[in-house]
Design a protein around this motif. Structure first.
Motif, PDB file in Angstrom:
ATOM      1  N   LYS A  22      52.622  80.387 -15.539  1.00 29.00           N
ATOM      2  CA  LYS A  22      53.021  79.171 -15.815  1.00 29.00           C
ATOM      3  C   LYS A  22      52.547  77.829 -14.065  1.00 29.00           C
ATOM      4  CE  LYS A  22      55.383  78.106 -18.821  1.00 29.00           C
ATOM      5  NZ  LYS A  22      56.525  78.596 -20.399  1.00 29.00           N
ATOM      6  N   SER A  23      52.630  78.801 -13.610  1.00 29.26           N
ATOM      7  CA  SER A  23      52.219  77.844 -11.903  1.00 29.26           C
ATOM      8  C   SER A  23      51.005  76.985 -11.803  1.00 29.26           C
ATOM      9  CB  SER A  23      52.940  78.848 -10.503  1.00 29.26           C
ATOM     10  OG  SER A  23      51.953  79.742 -10.070  1.00 29.26           O
ATOM     11  N   SER A  24      50.093  77.706 -12.650  1.00 28.00           N
ATOM     12  CA  SER A  24      48.448  77.034 -12.365  1.00 28.00           C
ATOM     13  C   SER A  24      48.085  75.617 -13.379  1.00 28.00           C
ATOM     14  CB  SER A  24      48.187  78.238 -13.367  1.00 28.00           C
ATOM     15  OG  SER A  24      46.743  77.765 -12.935  1.00 28.00           O
ATOM     16  N   PRO A  25      48.115  75.039 -12.662  1.00 30.71           N
ATOM     17  CA  PRO A  25      47.758  74.329 -13.416  1.00 30.71           C
ATOM     18  C   PRO A  25      46.892  74.270 -14.348  1.00 30.71           C
ATOM     19  CG  PRO A  25      45.913  73.775 -11.419  1.00 30.71           C
ATOM     20  CD  PRO A  25      47.382  75.123 -11.339  1.00 30.71           C
ATOM     21  N   ASP A  26      46.988  73.026 -15.204  1.00 30.33           N
ATOM     22  CA  ASP A  26      45.983  73.088 -16.860  1.00 30.33           C
ATOM     23  C   ASP A  26      46.664  74.112 -17.727  1.00 30.33           C
ATOM     24  OD1 ASP A  26      43.278  72.524 -15.071  1.00 30.33           O
ATOM     25  OD2 ASP A  26      45.448  70.831 -15.698  1.00 30.33           O
ATOM     26  N   VAL A  27      47.153  74.666 -16.937  1.00 33.13           N
ATOM     27  CA  VAL A  27      47.784  76.145 -18.318  1.00 33.13           C
ATOM     28  C   VAL A  27      48.863  75.134 -19.017  1.00 33.13           C
ATOM     29  CG1 VAL A  27      49.397  78.233 -18.437  1.00 33.13           C
ATOM     30  CG2 VAL A  27      47.833  78.106 -17.471  1.00 33.13           C
ATOM     31  N   GLU A  28      49.019  75.731 -20.062  1.00 28.47           N
ATOM     32  CA  GLU A  28      49.825  75.135 -21.334  1.00 28.47           C
ATOM     33  C   GLU A  28      50.762  75.648 -21.982  1.00 28.47           C
ATOM     34  OE1 GLU A  28      47.102  70.842 -22.582  1.00 28.47           O
ATOM     35  OE2 GLU A  28      48.927  71.146 -24.053  1.00 28.47           O
ATOM     36  N   ALA A  29      50.938  76.350 -22.958  1.00 35.13           N
ATOM     37  CA  ALA A  29      51.560  76.758 -23.426  1.00 35.13           C
ATOM     38  C   ALA A  29      50.512  78.762 -23.694  1.00 35.13           C
ATOM     39  CB  ALA A  29      51.630  77.560 -25.417  1.00 35.13           C
TER      40      ALA A  29
END
Lengths: 127, 119
Positions: A22-29
């Motif tokens: 979740k710390s990765s950009p663009d990740v949603e669910a």
């Protein structure tokens, strides 16, 4: 409801892997299914890298440098190069810097003449 | 939102266990090597996530699926993981549906019990 450990068969904690994802950009669910697979493949990756490093070591003692060597030589591990540089002693570093300085002193200034008979070897660092 | 530094690291003890299981017994691993592998694993999680997310975005979807993770392996040239992950995905789906039917069965049994009591 307790899930028997043998069913999950993973070592790495799912919650921690999820935090990293979740710390990765663009990740949603991040649902349970991709989370499971990312955790699984990360374990496979660790095992794979450890085994290769061990082969590289020729001994029963696995050291950092065995891993760093593989990372530096295998292009598919490019993403690790920044965090796993080869480590050198201060003395080796000084020798390296001295060599570089000597070389820069020897190189003639840029000569665009086609008749140039000097071979200038490029000393580019490959990223 | 600030995250504690350790939250993005994978536990060293767990990584050590994985490594020990992968190597023959009697091999010792330096602390530096273990720490390096733990960090590498964290970075790998990010790397895979990023690759899988790219696939999802290109397909104009939002939620990651297991298949996206598998497809990402080819993009990042880890084809050797495609097959084991395929098996893992099958295994996961079997477990998930087994859990689901087990809990549904339990629910049915509870409802049956209630009906009997009503008589």
């Amino acid at each position: 409801m307790a899930t028997p450990k043998s069913e999950k068969d993973l070592h790495l904690p799912l919650s921690r892997v999820k935090t990293i994802m979740k710390s990765s950009p663009d990740v949603e669910a991040v649902g349970p299914e991709p989370l499971y697979l990312v955790t699984k493949v990360t374990e496979l990756f660790v095992m794979d890298l450890a085994k290769r490093a061990h082969k590289n070591s020729n001994a029963n003692f696995l050291e950092y440098k065995h891993i760093a060597d593989i990372v530096q030589e295998d292009d598919t591990l490019d993403f690790l190069r920044e965090i796993m540089p080869r480590k050198i002693t201060v003395r080796q570093f000084k020798e390296m810097m001295a060599k570089k300085a000597a070389k820069n002193g020897d190189d003639s200034s840029e000569d665009s003449s086609e008749d140039s008979s000097e071979d200038s070897s490029s000393n580019n660092e490959q990223e | 939102m600030a995250e504690k530094p350790e939250d993005l690291n994978l536990p060293l003890t767990v990584v050590t266990r994985i490594v020990k299981e992968a190597l023959p017994s009697g091999v010792s691993i330096s602390k530096e090597a273990r720490t390096g592998l733990a960090k590498a694993a964290s970075v790998f999680v990010l790397y895979v996530t990023s690759a899988a997310t790219n696939i999802v975005k290109n397909k104009k979807r939002k939620a990651l699926t297991g298949q996206d993770v598998i497809d990402a392996m080819k993009d990042i040239e880890f084809d050797r993981f495609v097959e084991p992950l395929g098996e893992a995905l099958e295994h996961y789906k079997t477990m998930a549906s087994a859990r689901k039917s087990a809990s549904m069965k339990k629910k049915d049994e509870q409802e049956d019990a209630e009906v009997i009591e009503d008589d």
